[in-house]
Motif scaffolding. Sequence first.
Motif, PDB file in Angstrom:
ATOM      1  N   GLY A 142     -71.739 -16.602  17.861  1.00 44.85           N
ATOM      2  CA  GLY A 142     -72.239 -15.253  17.658  1.00 44.85           C
ATOM      3  C   GLY A 142     -71.108 -14.244  17.610  1.00 44.85           C
ATOM      4  N   ALA A 143     -71.432 -13.022  17.271  1.00 47.82           N
ATOM      5  CA  ALA A 143     -70.442 -11.960  17.101  1.00 47.82           C
ATOM      6  C   ALA A 143     -70.163 -11.264  18.425  1.00 47.82           C
ATOM      7  CB  ALA A 143     -70.931 -10.940  16.083  1.00 47.82           C
ATOM      8  N   LEU A 144     -68.925 -10.788  18.559  1.00 45.36           N
ATOM      9  CA  LEU A 144     -68.509  -9.996  19.714  1.00 45.36           C
ATOM     10  C   LEU A 144     -67.684  -8.831  19.177  1.00 45.36           C
ATOM     11  CD1 LEU A 144     -66.956 -11.479  23.011  1.00 45.36           C
ATOM     12  CD2 LEU A 144     -66.767  -9.105  22.291  1.00 45.36           C
ATOM     13  N   ASN A 145     -68.307  -7.663  19.100  1.00 43.35           N
ATOM     14  CA  ASN A 145     -67.660  -6.486  18.522  1.00 43.35           C
ATOM     15  C   ASN A 145     -67.231  -5.526  19.633  1.00 43.35           C
ATOM     16  OD1 ASN A 145     -68.259  -7.486  15.959  1.00 43.35           O
ATOM     17  ND2 ASN A 145     -70.206  -6.386  15.860  1.00 43.35           N
ATOM     18  N   VAL A 146     -65.958  -5.136  19.618  1.00 44.82           N
ATOM     19  CA  VAL A 146     -65.413  -4.241  20.636  1.00 44.82           C
ATOM     20  C   VAL A 146     -65.098  -2.899  19.977  1.00 44.82           C
ATOM     21  CG1 VAL A 146     -63.682  -3.909  22.420  1.00 44.82           C
ATOM     22  CG2 VAL A 146     -64.411  -6.239  21.829  1.00 44.82           C
ATOM     23  N   TYR A 147     -65.774  -1.863  20.432  1.00 44.47           N
ATOM     24  CA  TYR A 147     -65.588  -0.520  19.889  1.00 44.47           C
ATOM     25  C   TYR A 147     -64.591   0.259  20.744  1.00 44.47           C
ATOM     26  CZ  TYR A 147     -69.699  -1.602  17.093  1.00 44.47           C
ATOM     27  OH  TYR A 147     -70.569  -2.183  16.208  1.00 44.47           O
ATOM     28  N   LEU A 165     -70.936  -9.950   9.541  1.00 43.67           N
ATOM     29  CA  LEU A 165     -71.164 -11.138   8.717  1.00 43.67           C
ATOM     30  C   LEU A 165     -70.464 -12.321   9.358  1.00 43.67           C
ATOM     31  CD1 LEU A 165     -71.183  -8.555   6.707  1.00 43.67           C
ATOM     32  CD2 LEU A 165     -70.957 -10.273   4.900  1.00 43.67           C
ATOM     33  N   LEU A 166     -71.239 -13.270   9.853  1.00 46.08           N
ATOM     34  CA  LEU A 166     -70.716 -14.547  10.335  1.00 46.08           C
ATOM     35  C   LEU A 166     -70.834 -15.537   9.190  1.00 46.08           C
ATOM     36  CD1 LEU A 166     -72.395 -14.639  13.864  1.00 46.08           C
ATOM     37  CD2 LEU A 166     -70.089 -13.844  13.283  1.00 46.08           C
ATOM     38  N   LEU A 196     -72.863 -22.983   2.384  1.00 44.73           N
ATOM     39  CA  LEU A 196     -72.145 -21.890   3.035  1.00 44.73           C
ATOM     40  C   LEU A 196     -73.203 -20.903   3.506  1.00 44.73           C
ATOM     41  CD1 LEU A 196     -69.132 -21.082   3.474  1.00 44.73           C
ATOM     42  CD2 LEU A 196     -69.342 -19.627   1.455  1.00 44.73           C
ATOM     43  N   LEU A 197     -73.069 -20.411   4.734  1.00 47.29           N
ATOM     44  CA  LEU A 197     -74.056 -19.509   5.315  1.00 47.29           C
ATOM     45  C   LEU A 197     -73.448 -18.149   5.626  1.00 47.29           C
ATOM     46  CD1 LEU A 197     -75.807 -21.834   7.972  1.00 47.29           C
ATOM     47  CD2 LEU A 197     -76.285 -21.641   5.511  1.00 47.29           C
ATOM     48  N   ILE A 198     -74.255 -17.115   5.498  1.00 51.37           N
ATOM     49  CA  ILE A 198     -73.960 -15.783   6.014  1.00 51.37           C
ATOM     50  C   ILE A 198     -75.033 -15.475   7.047  1.00 51.37           C
ATOM     51  CG2 ILE A 198     -73.773 -13.314   5.519  1.00 51.37           C
ATOM     52  CD1 ILE A 198     -72.914 -14.009   2.683  1.00 51.37           C
ATOM     53  N   ASN A 199     -74.626 -15.290   8.288  1.00 55.15           N
ATOM     54  CA  ASN A 199     -75.559 -15.002   9.380  1.00 55.15           C
ATOM     55  C   ASN A 199     -76.698 -16.011   9.425  1.00 55.15           C
ATOM     56  OD1 ASN A 199     -73.919 -12.850   9.945  1.00 55.15           O
ATOM     57  ND2 ASN A 199     -75.302 -11.286   9.156  1.00 55.15           N
ATOM     58  N   GLY A 200     -76.341 -17.281   9.243  1.00 47.51           N
ATOM     59  CA  GLY A 200     -77.297 -18.359   9.417  1.00 47.51           C
ATOM     60  C   GLY A 200     -78.145 -18.700   8.218  1.00 47.51           C
ATOM     61  N   ALA A 201     -77.867 -18.132   7.059  1.00 48.33           N
ATOM     62  CA  ALA A 201     -78.677 -18.408   5.872  1.00 48.33           C
ATOM     63  C   ALA A 201     -77.803 -18.342   4.623  1.00 48.33           C
ATOM     64  CB  ALA A 201     -79.831 -17.418   5.764  1.00 48.33           C
ATOM     65  N   PHE A 217     -67.736  -3.312   7.233  1.00 46.97           N
ATOM     66  CA  PHE A 217     -68.186  -4.705   7.183  1.00 46.97           C
ATOM     67  C   PHE A 217     -67.239  -5.543   8.032  1.00 46.97           C
ATOM     68  CE2 PHE A 217     -70.423  -2.964   3.672  1.00 46.97           C
ATOM     69  CZ  PHE A 217     -71.461  -3.817   3.354  1.00 46.97           C
ATOM     70  N   ARG A 218     -67.787  -6.206   9.048  1.00 51.14           N
ATOM     71  CA  ARG A 218     -67.015  -7.094   9.918  1.00 51.14           C
ATOM     72  C   ARG A 218     -67.301  -8.534   9.506  1.00 51.14           C
ATOM     73  NH1 ARG A 218     -65.655  -4.419  14.796  1.00 51.14           N
ATOM     74  NH2 ARG A 218     -66.685  -2.417  15.137  1.00 51.14           N
ATOM     75  N   VAL A 219     -66.264  -9.297   9.200  1.00 53.92           N
ATOM     76  CA  VAL A 219     -66.430 -10.661   8.707  1.00 53.92           C
ATOM     77  C   VAL A 219     -65.654 -11.621   9.595  1.00 53.92           C
ATOM     78  CG1 VAL A 219     -66.135 -12.231   6.754  1.00 53.92           C
ATOM     79  CG2 VAL A 219     -66.685  -9.817   6.341  1.00 53.92           C
ATOM     80  N   SER A 220     -66.325 -12.681  10.064  1.00 52.28           N
ATOM     81  CA  SER A 220     -65.667 -13.751  10.817  1.00 52.28           C
ATOM     82  C   SER A 220     -66.013 -15.088  10.174  1.00 52.28           C
ATOM     83  CB  SER A 220     -66.123 -13.762  12.282  1.00 52.28           C
ATOM     84  OG  SER A 220     -65.696 -12.608  12.968  1.00 52.28           O
TER      85      SER A 220
END
Length: 557
Positions: A142-147, A165-166, A196-201, A217-220
């Motif tokens: 999952g994502a971990l975003n630090v502001y 976007l994972l 290939l998936l983006i956010n599980g789909a 847009f945050r991409v990992s």
Amino acid sequence: MAPPPPPPFLLLLLLAVAASLAGADDPYRYFTWTVAYGPITPLGTTQQGILINGQFPGPRIDCVTNDNLVVTVINALDEPFLLTWNGIKQRKNSWQDGVAGTNCAIPPRGGNYTYHFQTKDQIGTFFYFPSLALHRAAGGFGALNVYQRPAIPVPYPPPAGDFTLLVGDWYAAASPHADLRNALDATGALPPPDALLINGAPSGNTFVGNGGGTYLFRVSNVGLRASVNVRIQGHALRLVEVEGTHPVQNVYDSLDVHAGQSLAFLVTLDQPPLDYAVVASTRFTATNELNAVATLHYAGATARAPGPLPPPPAAAGPFDDYGWSLNQARSFRWNLTASAARPNPQGSFHYGAIPTSRTLVLASSSSAPVDVAGGGPRRCAVNGVSFVVPDTPLKLADNYNIADVIDWDTLPARPDAAGAGAAPRAGTPVLRLGLHEFVEVVFQNTEDDLQSWHLDGYDFWVVGYGDGQWNETQRQTYNLVDAQARHTVQVYPNGWSAILVSLDNQGMWNLRSAIWDRQYLGQQLYLRVWTPEQSFSNEYAIPTDAILCGKAAGLPH
């Protein structure tokens, strides 16, 4: 005789100071997660996924610089489990890193552990994932975003919103983690991914914005091994973050994101109000290119933008793709005037003027193990040593002075040319380095596939990429002024990547392949960064609730 009470003004001052100190602690955020198997259908057929609180991908953590995160993980799987926090530095706190060399696994069928860590002096895009037994092939990430805190400016105006976007490769196996693990144990190789998936789909995700607005847009890349390219139909991508640091804000048509890497870019919705394709595609494959497609939806739009999906970077073949990607990587530059997670410029640390204390040249390799006649499962190695995970985590063995667990300093500092192509030997190598050493590390790739390397606990400066075998003369090509800082670096086929790293974070730190089958097969090692001057200002003590296992089982905390 009791002393007289303090004067009223002094009492008021003391109360004010006490109140200030009481409010000085950074905020705490609490999470309770249950990890369990559950049915998922990202490709239309039912698979056994690994869910967190019933979610695939797992819950997103949004927090602020210096927040304290308290995450209780309940393991309802039938296997031991750990989470690691990709890119979070765990300052003085490798006890919470969540990898096999630092932590005992959370026991199955109801075992639990509570992670306590701080997003100390970090701003940016990160993610978490399972670190054991190929579990990440089935989810659990999952994502971990630090502001940023209000007092710390970032070098761009506040966006109208941000999207996460994972992105990652995916396999259609009924039980991905078990089936792929069995394949690796039997043959040492993975088949090509199925999707290939983006956010599980592979499709269906929609990101909604207002015309004229600018969005982050945050991409990992959370996949097992594939590099991906990300692009948005009809829109330019302004790069503003690379793994927690601010780069020079170049504009790109598309961006490569390799295994284990993260970045963020700004997109201005400056086109007619339509629906535009957000495309991710696999890289460096002449056949079987995989795509995942999401939608950038302008509020009020009722039609899709005309034309085909935006194509990947133009190249005549995979080799030319590598050249395109290498040129893009070299264009990433550290923004010397932007504030970091503290209100001082990133470039105030003049890394290029610091003498290095030592050089490590780490050559990856893969071959059959020496004890299997005529072939057998492939193993991966670093300088001829294939890492085998011990029953006792290295951090515990070091803390309790337990013998016969760690192979101290047995990994050669440079590859042995005479052993090139030879079968690797098994080991649990740990290199001992001093706190505050400044080290040069060269990753050498003699194979035909791109590789990706990650270092826990640190950022480093990627000072150079090159072809062929690295040698000392290559230092003349290094960028010693504004090389991009990050925690995961790609190494192009038959080439090298060089980094400089300031070892200012005491602990036991995993240096590993971010290509996950290679990590599983032994392409990793540990760095023990240490000083004899023991102090909580250097490193925290073992947690009172640390799980003890192996030879450390039953010992006092």
